[in-house]
Every structure is written in C-alpha cells, then in structure tokens.
Design an enzyme around this catalytic site. Structure first.
Site, PDB file in Angstrom:
ATOM      1  N   ASP A  15     -35.274 -20.456   5.232  1.00 49.67           N
ATOM      2  CA  ASP A  15     -34.634 -19.150   5.359  1.00 49.67           C
ATOM      3  C   ASP A  15     -33.608 -19.090   4.219  1.00 49.67           C
ATOM      4  O   ASP A  15     -33.290 -20.119   3.606  1.00 49.67           O
ATOM      5  CB  ASP A  15     -33.949 -19.067   6.736  1.00 49.67           C
ATOM      6  CG  ASP A  15     -33.086 -17.842   6.869  1.00 49.67           C
ATOM      7  OD1 ASP A  15     -33.551 -16.742   6.512  1.00 49.67           O
ATOM      8  OD2 ASP A  15     -31.924 -17.969   7.311  1.00 49.67           O
ATOM      9  N   ASP A  17     -30.458 -16.432   3.930  1.00 47.07           N
ATOM     10  CA  ASP A  17     -29.086 -16.081   4.313  1.00 47.07           C
ATOM     11  C   ASP A  17     -28.512 -17.085   5.310  1.00 47.07           C
ATOM     12  O   ASP A  17     -29.044 -17.248   6.401  1.00 47.07           O
ATOM     13  CB  ASP A  17     -29.062 -14.673   4.950  1.00 47.07           C
ATOM     14  CG  ASP A  17     -29.567 -13.596   4.006  1.00 47.07           C
ATOM     15  OD1 ASP A  17     -29.120 -13.561   2.848  1.00 47.07           O
ATOM     16  OD2 ASP A  17     -30.407 -12.778   4.439  1.00 47.07           O
TER      17      ASP A  17
END
Ligand code: G6P
Ligand code: MG
Length: 218
Positions: A15, A17
C-alpha cells in the site's frame, strides 16, 4: 538470509499512503477541514476507519455523521474540494518524504527475486510515486481509476497479483489500514500490518514501520 523462507512468496504488494510515505497525515488533515466545514466532529479515531477507503466512500462516512442530507452534486463538489486541498498538501513532496526503511524494503524484495506491486486506491498514487522518485521500483502499479470496488474488497490485491503473475497464496501484502488488511486477507494472501497490533488485529504479522520490514520473518 534464509532462502527457504523466501520461497514462500513470488510477489510483495505494498500500500502507499501511511506505509511508504506519510500521506495518510495529509488525507487526515484534508478530511478534518472538510468535516469541520460541515459541522461534523472528526478525530484520529474516526480517521482510522477512513484509512484505505476511497474518496467517495470516505466522504459518505463523514456525511453520515452530519445533520442533513446531501445531493449528489453537493457530494461531488465536497469530494473535489477535499481533493484540491490534498493535492495542494502533496505538491511540495520530494524523496525526503519517504518513510524510514521504505526504499530498503522495496529493494530487499527485488533482491530476493520477488516481483513488487503497489495497491493503493488513491487516484493520486501515480503523482505521489513520481514525487517520491520511486516509480521504477515497482513492476506493477494498480490504476485506482479502473477499479470497480475499493478496499476491503479483495479486487485491488487480486488485480496486482494477476498482473505480477503470482498466485494470491504466494503473495505478501503490506498495509497500514484495517480495510487494507481485510482486503489482503480476503484475497487469500499473507498480511503484514504496519501500525499497532490492537488496531490491525486481522494481520498475520505487525511491524511499527518499514524500517522493521524483514522478509525472513514472514
Ligand atoms: C488511500 C488512503 C485514503 C484515501 C484513498 C483515496 O486509500 O488511505 O485515505 O481516501 O486513498 O485517495 P484519493 O487520493 O483518490 O482521494
Ligand atoms: Mg494506507
């Protein structure tokens, strides 16, 4: 390094963020400002539920706590307003905004012969990767604009695995969001949570940050 353990995975899907860079903080600030303008109380706890949730999904959750109903046109305008604020917050990002250990973690996967993917539901992910100067560290980046369903649905991680030619059972997913860990597990992958065990209860392993990412442990 223990090569036997590396044989467990063909791909690692990260991922963005809150894992590779602290843009989770910028999303938080932009949502906080929007919530305040709508008279909705917003804090870190509320924000935790929004991590990994796409733009309209996040807005819906905030507006559920508001005192009135919103038309679709109003919602689209508010989403646009939040995004403009977020885009302005990320405009000055540079490679200095990489979180500690991020580059080393990405490089360690490549060095171990694994494919590296990125699974972020952010439509700003390509811009952020470009500002961080790490686009070339990924073999595949999912285009969030082409997804039918966001996290916690497994679609995004399955799409990355397919593009990387890896079976889900031979993929490791790395996530800071509760919804993201749920997405990884629904895809049938092993999940490394980045954050706190009390929050990321569904993760197979939890580390405080990528500085502690070590393939030998998973
Ligand atoms: C990530 C973040 C969320 C954000 C979502 C959509 O998943 O964790 O906080 O809402 O991306 O981002 P976007 O840049 O498309 O609004
Ligand atoms: Mg995240």
């Amino acid at each position: 390094m223990n090569t036997l353990q590396h044989d467990k995975y063909d791909a690692v899907i990260f991922d963005l963020d809150g894992v590779i860079t602290d843009t989770a903080r910028y999303h938080y600030l932009a949502w906080m400002r929007l919530a305040n303008t709508q008279g909705v109380h917003f804090d870190e706890e509320f924000n935790e539920q929004l991590k990994g949730i796409d733009r309209m999904g996040s807005l819906e959750r905030i507006l559920m706590a508001a005192t009135r109903q919103y038309s679709l046109a109003e919602k689209l305008a508010l989403a646009e307003e939040k995004n403009a604020q977020y885009v302005s917050l990320i405009s000055n990002m540079t490679p200095d905004d990489l979180l500690p250990g991020a580059v080393q973690a990405l490089d360690s996967c490549r060095a171990a012969g694994m494919k590296v993917g990125l699974a972020s539901v952010s439509k700003n992910a390509f811009t952020v990767l470009d500002k961080l100067g790490i686009m070339d560290k990924f073999d595949y980046v999912v285009d969030a604009a082409k997804l039918a369903r966001g996290k916690p649905d497994p679609e995004i991680f399955l799409k990355a695995a397919c593009a990387l030619d890896a079976l889900p059972a031979r993929c490791l997913g790395v996530e800071d969001a509760v919804a993201g860990v749920a997405s990884i597990k629904a895809a049938g992958m092993t999940a490394v949570g980045v954050g706190e065990r009390s929050v990321l209860a569904q993760a197979d392993f939890v580390i405080p940050g990528l500085a502690c990412f070590d393939l030998n442990n998973y």
